[in-house]
Scaffold this motif. Structure first.
Motif, mmCIF file in Angstrom:
data_model
loop_
_atom_site.group_PDB
_atom_site.id
_atom_site.type_symbol
_atom_site.label_atom_id
_atom_site.label_comp_id
_atom_site.label_asym_id
_atom_site.label_seq_id
_atom_site.Cartn_x
_atom_site.Cartn_y
_atom_site.Cartn_z
ATOM 1 N N ARG A 159 60.006 -20.191 26.946
ATOM 2 C CA ARG A 159 59.266 -21.003 26.429
ATOM 3 C C ARG A 159 59.862 -22.111 25.357
ATOM 4 N N THR A 160 60.530 -21.132 24.366
ATOM 5 C CA THR A 160 61.095 -21.923 23.380
ATOM 6 C C THR A 160 62.321 -22.946 23.797
ATOM 7 N N ALA A 161 63.195 -22.643 24.928
ATOM 8 C CA ALA A 161 64.205 -23.495 25.701
ATOM 9 C C ALA A 161 63.078 -24.805 26.145
ATOM 10 N N HIS A 162 62.248 -24.550 26.677
ATOM 11 C CA HIS A 162 61.227 -25.317 27.466
ATOM 12 C C HIS A 162 60.928 -26.372 26.407
ATOM 13 N N GLY B 267 63.991 -39.115 25.067
ATOM 14 C CA GLY B 267 64.347 -40.086 26.102
ATOM 15 C C GLY B 267 63.479 -40.933 26.624
ATOM 16 N N PHE B 268 62.430 -40.457 26.839
ATOM 17 C CA PHE B 268 61.081 -41.439 27.358
ATOM 18 C C PHE B 268 60.878 -42.551 26.292
ATOM 19 N N GLY C 179 63.476 -28.653 25.437
ATOM 20 C CA GLY C 179 63.678 -29.601 26.438
ATOM 21 C C GLY C 179 62.662 -30.756 26.425
ATOM 22 N N GLN C 180 61.557 -30.206 26.218
ATOM 23 C CA GLN C 180 60.441 -31.344 26.115
ATOM 24 C C GLN C 180 60.565 -32.565 25.243
#
Lengths: 362, 258
Positions: free
Chosen positions: A108-111, A121-122, A114-115
């Motif tokens: 979850r932390t890595a996710h 980026g968006f 990543g978010q």
């Protein structure tokens, strides 16, 4: 059900609502080898399943129980059910160990990181598209933009002004109780002016807009994603960022400062009204004190923050909409995530701005 | 054999605003038959289905199912009535947040008080019966292909062993092999479960392969009912175009070969 001389005789209706009352334990122990269906009334797939289960219970070592008295239709149904019996016992969900919990936590932390990277980026994609459109203004979807300006701006005026008016009233009321103790009632003007212009007007407007328009962006884009409209756009060579994201984000960037000004005016009006009623500070005194004592930078600080808040709300709302997958649950989850995340980021940005303005000294 | 109609529609009038969809529509469906309802796009085939299962209130007319009026009935009676039929919508209309097995269990969970193991076993049998593999049990609808969604929708429709199933274009959008397999499935389940099937379809192959009777909707009413052979004799331009067009001839030829 009766068990007699090695024959299990079933009676009555064998349907989905009656099979629960049957138990095969006694039949299995009796060592019966024949099942008689002569006296069965209504018979459906659930009943057939029960008979197949009984058959299994009676034939532990591959010994086959004999079926008697089944009509052709019943036999056919039994055959169908037997062919379609799922494999026994799906494995029960294994207990979660500490290692697995840690694993989930790590993922979850890595996710989350990543978010964060994906949202950045968006943001970059949207900003570069806006820059490109600034050079090619003919490609901007003006109609869509003005439509969204109306939706996020004009339609939000009543709720935003009511909210700000009430905040002004509350501030004056709470301030009055404290300031009266020192005989410093007139300072209520400074209290209201500074807190509304600098912080509360724009911050609360941004929070309302995040709840109102950020969620609407996510829901609208998300349901388009669900119905493959976004994919359709891409195949037609249309860029969803240009068509969907930029008009919404620009509309917010233009309209949030305007809503902020309206909120400021409504808040000051509410504050002035309450000061007059509660403290006897007349509108004239309020106006003079407001004009002479309040630095114009208080207003400036609030307004500088507005476009940044708007960008945060627009980007988060549209980004989460793009993340929606094929089911209704993900739409709901991401809509609520969009609101929570944009309010959180707006407040974080507000805190950073406070530090920044304290350092530069305005 | 003489029998009472299981579904009886008399003088049905349905309107949306000023647009009249049905004007005095009559239809009988007999117990145990597969009836195919055909008609051009927008003639109100799906609307008829929705009216019969009580999702739409018609402007006037009588609809009785199992001899009971669908329109003028108490909530309790309607609930009892609903247990005796199953509906499969176009594209399945599965609950998107539940997996296939939970979807099929949903009607059992709502309507009956069953043990969890019984429910699971029955749901799994139903899913296998409609020809889905065991891998599909815990898949979400979004992870399934269109054909698999239709099959899962059919499994949910027959979850409670209904007496009537309503199928809204079950074979639309399937490849010919998948459509033929679905037709076979419907026929097979009709034979084993004794279903009455109300089939809304455009698929001439389905009509040939499994329908006992065909009802044609045009000009806001049912203009003809009968077997496939009888349809060839009907003297109405739309019916003639439909049943004697090139696709119909192809479907007929195929049947002759088979």
């Amino acid at each position: 059900m009766t068990i007699d001389a090695g024959t299990v005789t079933l009676r009555g209706d064998l349907v989905i609502s009656t099979i629960e009352s049957l138990s095969w334990a006694a039949a299995a122990q009796s060592g019966a080898t024949t099942i008689n269906l002569d006296a069965v009334g209504r018979f459906d797939t659930a009943g057939a399943w029960a008979v197949v289960e009984l058959d299994r219970a009676l034939s532990p070592q591959g010994r086959k129980a004999t079926l008697a008295g089944a009509t052709d239709l019943q036999a056919e149904l039994l055959a169908t059910i037997r062919d379609n019996m799922p494999d026994d016992g799906a494995p029960a969900a294994p207990r979660r160990t500490i290692a697995e919990l840690l694993d989930t936590f790590g993922r979850r932390t890595a996710h989350s990181f990543g978010q964060a990277i994906a949202i950045t980026g968006f943001l970059g994609q949207v900003v570069s598209t806006i820059a490109y459109l600034a050079l090619h203004p003919r490609q901007v979807r003006w109609t869509a933009m003005f439509y969204h300006m109306q939706q996020v701006g004009l339609s939000a005026v009543p709720i935003v002004s009511l909210m700000a008016f009430l905040i002004g009233v509350v501030l004056a009321f709470q301030g009055a109780a404290q300031l009266r103790q020192f005989g410093a009632e007139v300072f209520v003007v400074d209290l209201i002016a500074i807190s509304i212009l600098r912080e509360l007007g724009i911050l609360l407007t941004a929070i309302i807009v995040a709840g109102r328009s950020g969620s609407a962006f996510t829901a609208a884009i998300g349901s388009m994603k669900m119905r493959e409209e976004i994919d359709a756009m891409r195949t037609l060579g249309l860029d969803p960022v240009t068509i969907l994201v930029v008009p919404r984000t620009l509309a917010l960037i233009f309209m949030l400062p305007v809503l902020g000004v309206i909120a400021n005016a409504a808040g000051l009006f509410g504050g002035a009204l309450m000061s007059w009623i509660e403290l006897g500070v007349s509108p004239g005194v309020f106006q003079i004190r407001f004009a002479t004592n309040t630095d114009v930078w208080h207003f400036g600080v609030g307004m500088i923050k507005a476009p940044f808040f708007a960008l945060i709300i627009g980007i988060i709302g549209c980004y989460q909409g793009m993340q929606v997958e094929g089911n209704a649950e993900s739409l709901g989850r991401l809509t609520s995530l969009s609101v929570v995340l944009s309010i959180f980021l707006v407040i974080t940005a507000d805190a950073l701005f406070s530090i920044f303005f304290a350092i530069v000294g305005v | 054999m003489p029998q009472d109609p299981i579904i009886r529609v008399r003088g049905l009038v349905t309107r949306f605003g000023t647009h009249t969809v049905h004007d005095g529509l009559d239809l009988d469906v007999m117990r145990g038959e597969i009836i195919g309802v055909v008609g051009g796009s927008g003639t109100g085939k799906s609307v008829l289905l929705q009216s019969i299962v009580g999702l739409l209130k018609p402007a006037s007319g009588q609809i009785t199912v199992f001899g009971q009026s669908v329109r003028d009935t108490s909530d309790h009676d309607y609930r009892e009535l609903r247990k005796r039929w199953g509906v499969m919508f176009q594209d399945g209309a599965l609950f998107s947040s539940l997996n296939v097995q939970q979807n099929v269990e949903a009607p059992m969970r709502e309507q009956l008080d069953l043990r969890a193991e019984t429910r699971t076993a029955l749901a799994r049998i139903k899913i296998r019966m409609v020809g889905l593999h065991e891998d599909a049990f815990d898949k979400l609808p979004a992870e399934l292909s269109g054909g698999m969604r239709k099959r899962a929708g059919f499994a949910r429709a027959i979850a409670l062993d209904p007496e009537i199933v309503f199928l809204d274009e079950p074979t639309a959008g399937l490849d010919p092999i998948g459509a033929a397999a679905f037709d076979k499935l419907i026929a097979q389940l009709r034979a084993t479960l004794g279903l009455t099937v109300f089939l809304v379809t455009h698929d001439l192959d389905s009509l040939h392969a499994i329908c006992d009777r065909i009802a044609v909707i045009a000009e806001k009413r049912v203009i003809a009912t009968g077997t496939m052979a009888e349809m060839q004799e009907v003297d109405h331009p739309w019916v003639a175009a439909y049943f004697k067009g090139p696709r119909a001839r192809a479907a007929l030829a195929q049947k002759d070969i088979a």
